[in-house]
Motif scaffolding. Sequence first.
Motif, PDB file in Angstrom:
ATOM      1  N   ARG A   1       4.446  -2.870   3.154  1.00  0.00           N
ATOM      2  CA  ARG A   1       5.082  -2.085   2.064  1.00  0.00           C
ATOM      3  C   ARG A   1       4.966  -1.253   2.668  1.00  0.00           C
ATOM      4  O   ARG A   1       6.369  -0.065   2.010  1.00  0.00           O
ATOM      5  CB  ARG A   1       4.370  -1.941   1.175  1.00  0.00           C
ATOM      6  CG  ARG A   1       3.984  -3.115   0.398  1.00  0.00           C
ATOM      7  CD  ARG A   1       3.523  -3.425  -1.578  1.00  0.00           C
ATOM      8  NE  ARG A   1       3.965  -2.467  -2.437  1.00  0.00           N
ATOM      9  CZ  ARG A   1       4.023  -2.176  -3.385  1.00  0.00           C
ATOM     10  NH1 ARG A   1       2.518  -2.340  -3.533  1.00  0.00           N
ATOM     11  NH2 ARG A   1       4.366  -1.594  -4.095  1.00  0.00           N
TER      12      ARG A   1
ATOM     13  N   LEU B   1      -3.421   5.449  -8.235  1.00  0.00           N
ATOM     14  CA  LEU B   1      -2.436   5.255  -9.401  1.00  0.00           C
ATOM     15  C   LEU B   1      -1.236   6.508  -8.000  1.00  0.00           C
ATOM     16  O   LEU B   1      -1.130   7.313  -7.792  1.00  0.00           O
ATOM     17  CB  LEU B   1      -2.441   6.674 -10.096  1.00  0.00           C
ATOM     18  CG  LEU B   1      -0.522   6.281 -11.332  1.00  0.00           C
ATOM     19  CD1 LEU B   1      -0.684   5.568 -11.449  1.00  0.00           C
ATOM     20  CD2 LEU B   1      -1.363   7.892 -12.099  1.00  0.00           C
ATOM     21  N   GLN B   2       0.233   5.207  -7.667  1.00  0.00           N
ATOM     22  CA  GLN B   2       0.640   5.565  -7.015  1.00  0.00           C
ATOM     23  C   GLN B   2       1.853   5.110  -7.004  1.00  0.00           C
ATOM     24  O   GLN B   2       2.326   3.600  -7.821  1.00  0.00           O
ATOM     25  CB  GLN B   2       0.124   4.098  -5.866  1.00  0.00           C
ATOM     26  CG  GLN B   2       0.627   4.441  -4.204  1.00  0.00           C
ATOM     27  CD  GLN B   2      -0.070   4.164  -3.295  1.00  0.00           C
ATOM     28  OE1 GLN B   2      -0.288   3.047  -3.606  1.00  0.00           O
ATOM     29  NE2 GLN B   2       0.460   4.572  -2.040  1.00  0.00           N
TER      30      GLN B   2
ATOM     31  N   PRO C   1       5.474   2.977  -5.524  1.00  0.00           N
ATOM     32  CA  PRO C   1       5.449   1.409  -5.241  1.00  0.00           C
ATOM     33  C   PRO C   1       5.787   2.142  -3.930  1.00  0.00           C
ATOM     34  O   PRO C   1       6.661   2.945  -3.763  1.00  0.00           O
ATOM     35  CB  PRO C   1       6.237   0.296  -6.187  1.00  0.00           C
ATOM     36  CG  PRO C   1       6.558   1.214  -7.404  1.00  0.00           C
ATOM     37  CD  PRO C   1       5.945   2.300  -6.911  1.00  0.00           C
TER      38      PRO C   1
ATOM     39  N   ALA D   1      -1.722  -1.446 -17.201  1.00  0.00           N
ATOM     40  CA  ALA D   1      -1.267  -0.377 -18.014  1.00  0.00           C
ATOM     41  C   ALA D   1      -2.033   0.124 -18.680  1.00  0.00           C
ATOM     42  O   ALA D   1      -2.000  -0.743 -19.205  1.00  0.00           O
ATOM     43  CB  ALA D   1       0.394  -0.777 -17.961  1.00  0.00           C
TER      44      ALA D   1
ATOM     45  N   SER E   1      -4.500  -5.558  -9.251  1.00  0.00           N
ATOM     46  CA  SER E   1      -3.841  -4.212  -9.868  1.00  0.00           C
ATOM     47  C   SER E   1      -4.323  -4.423 -11.153  1.00  0.00           C
ATOM     48  O   SER E   1      -5.197  -5.035 -11.634  1.00  0.00           O
ATOM     49  CB  SER E   1      -2.697  -5.120  -9.867  1.00  0.00           C
ATOM     50  OG  SER E   1      -1.758  -5.076  -8.607  1.00  0.00           O
TER      51      SER E   1
ATOM     52  N   GLU F   1       2.317   2.628 -10.527  1.00  0.00           N
ATOM     53  CA  GLU F   1       1.074   1.315  -9.942  1.00  0.00           C
ATOM     54  C   GLU F   1       0.227   1.810 -10.249  1.00  0.00           C
ATOM     55  O   GLU F   1      -0.154   2.889  -9.682  1.00  0.00           O
ATOM     56  CB  GLU F   1       1.721   0.354  -9.162  1.00  0.00           C
ATOM     57  CG  GLU F   1       2.729   0.240  -8.464  1.00  0.00           C
ATOM     58  CD  GLU F   1       2.816  -0.989  -7.581  1.00  0.00           C
ATOM     59  OE1 GLU F   1       4.448  -1.934  -7.478  1.00  0.00           O
ATOM     60  OE2 GLU F   1       2.509  -0.880  -6.635  1.00  0.00           O
TER      61      GLU F   1
ATOM     62  N   TRP G   1      -4.210   0.674  -9.257  1.00  0.00           N
ATOM     63  CA  TRP G   1      -4.493  -0.302  -8.559  1.00  0.00           C
ATOM     64  C   TRP G   1      -5.820  -0.157  -8.703  1.00  0.00           C
ATOM     65  O   TRP G   1      -6.583   1.120  -7.923  1.00  0.00           O
ATOM     66  CB  TRP G   1      -3.684  -1.185  -7.458  1.00  0.00           C
ATOM     67  CG  TRP G   1      -4.060   0.230  -6.451  1.00  0.00           C
ATOM     68  CD1 TRP G   1      -2.188   0.822  -5.905  1.00  0.00           C
ATOM     69  CD2 TRP G   1      -4.532   0.488  -5.083  1.00  0.00           C
ATOM     70  NE1 TRP G   1      -3.060   1.327  -5.277  1.00  0.00           N
ATOM     71  CE2 TRP G   1      -3.825   1.897  -4.591  1.00  0.00           C
ATOM     72  CE3 TRP G   1      -5.845   0.390  -4.636  1.00  0.00           C
ATOM     73  CZ2 TRP G   1      -4.192   2.118  -3.053  1.00  0.00           C
ATOM     74  CZ3 TRP G   1      -6.884   0.563  -3.315  1.00  0.00           C
ATOM     75  CH2 TRP G   1      -6.014   1.609  -3.468  1.00  0.00           C
TER      76      TRP G   1
ATOM     77  N   SER H   1      -7.548   1.932 -19.247  1.00  0.00           N
ATOM     78  CA  SER H   1      -6.956   0.912 -18.303  1.00  0.00           C
ATOM     79  C   SER H   1      -8.396   0.631 -17.916  1.00  0.00           C
ATOM     80  O   SER H   1      -9.177   1.138 -17.737  1.00  0.00           O
ATOM     81  CB  SER H   1      -6.252   1.180 -17.164  1.00  0.00           C
ATOM     82  OG  SER H   1      -6.291  -0.500 -16.333  1.00  0.00           O
TER      83      SER H   1
ATOM     84  N   ARG I   1      -0.469  -5.183   2.056  1.00  0.00           N
ATOM     85  CA  ARG I   1      -0.070  -4.123   2.254  1.00  0.00           C
ATOM     86  C   ARG I   1       0.323  -2.769   2.743  1.00  0.00           C
ATOM     87  O   ARG I   1       1.634  -2.255   2.237  1.00  0.00           O
ATOM     88  CB  ARG I   1      -0.869  -3.278   1.212  1.00  0.00           C
ATOM     89  CG  ARG I   1      -1.354  -1.888   0.948  1.00  0.00           C
ATOM     90  CD  ARG I   1      -3.030  -1.320   0.515  1.00  0.00           C
ATOM     91  NE  ARG I   1      -2.751  -0.420  -0.136  1.00  0.00           N
ATOM     92  CZ  ARG I   1      -1.901   0.861  -0.953  1.00  0.00           C
ATOM     93  NH1 ARG I   1      -1.324  -0.794  -1.732  1.00  0.00           N
ATOM     94  NH2 ARG I   1      -2.024   2.089  -0.539  1.00  0.00           N
TER      95      ARG I   1
END
Length: 243
Positions: A85, A225-226, A228, A194, A191, A156, A158, A204, A82
């Motif tokens: 990224r 909520l992000q 990527p 959606a 994760s 995304e 998560w 979700s 992570r």
Amino acid sequence: MHAVLLALPMLLTAATPRTPVLVELFTSEGCSSCPSADDSLARLAQKQPVEGAELIALGFHVDYWDSLGWKDPYAAPEYGARQRRYVLDGDENRVYTPQMVVDGERTFVGNEEEARAQAAAAAKRPKVPLNLTARVEGSAVVVRVRTETAPAEGLELWAALAEDGLSSEVKRGENAGRKLVHAAVVRTLASLPAPKAAEGSFVSEARLKLAPGWKREKLRAVVVLQAPGGAVRGAAAVELAQR
């Protein structure tokens, strides 16, 4: 009447919602400069010192220090992944500990003063409201997130479970002989699917497995909520409801 008028601004201030701001710390028990950053993260989470911001703290223990004398019991390879990224999409192009990331956009050497400044700026940016519930069912936590509108394409969603009050007596490595105390230690990361239209909104839901030894009363669920590897568009945190 005068007393009522004096109290009114205080009531209005108390009713003003805080904007959630995610503060991530990438840390390791094998790193001698990390304990002070761990303490900073704990103070940020406990004291909530930034006006207008709800600081949601997460401590990610990375495993790339584990070969240098002490294996961090809270580390996992996915937490280092992570962090990398952010490096690919960030402005520093390197990983290190302790590294803080505020709302997925600003990275810096973990310290409380800089975190406060970055969080104050982040709190001024609008967020997607996330309605989060988390309940324990047997050996799992059912996380349910509701939004009023469908999240923008490409974002995304998560979730993490984070535990407070953890500590270690470090026997080897750079922190040998020290007792290290941690807050908001990420125990698991997943994760989420959606959100789908349901009940007049978008929902979700997922089950996150609990491991033996985790103190359920010390756990919180966090959803984010992000984009990527980038900006956080929404976040929420709740304690676990017990059945």
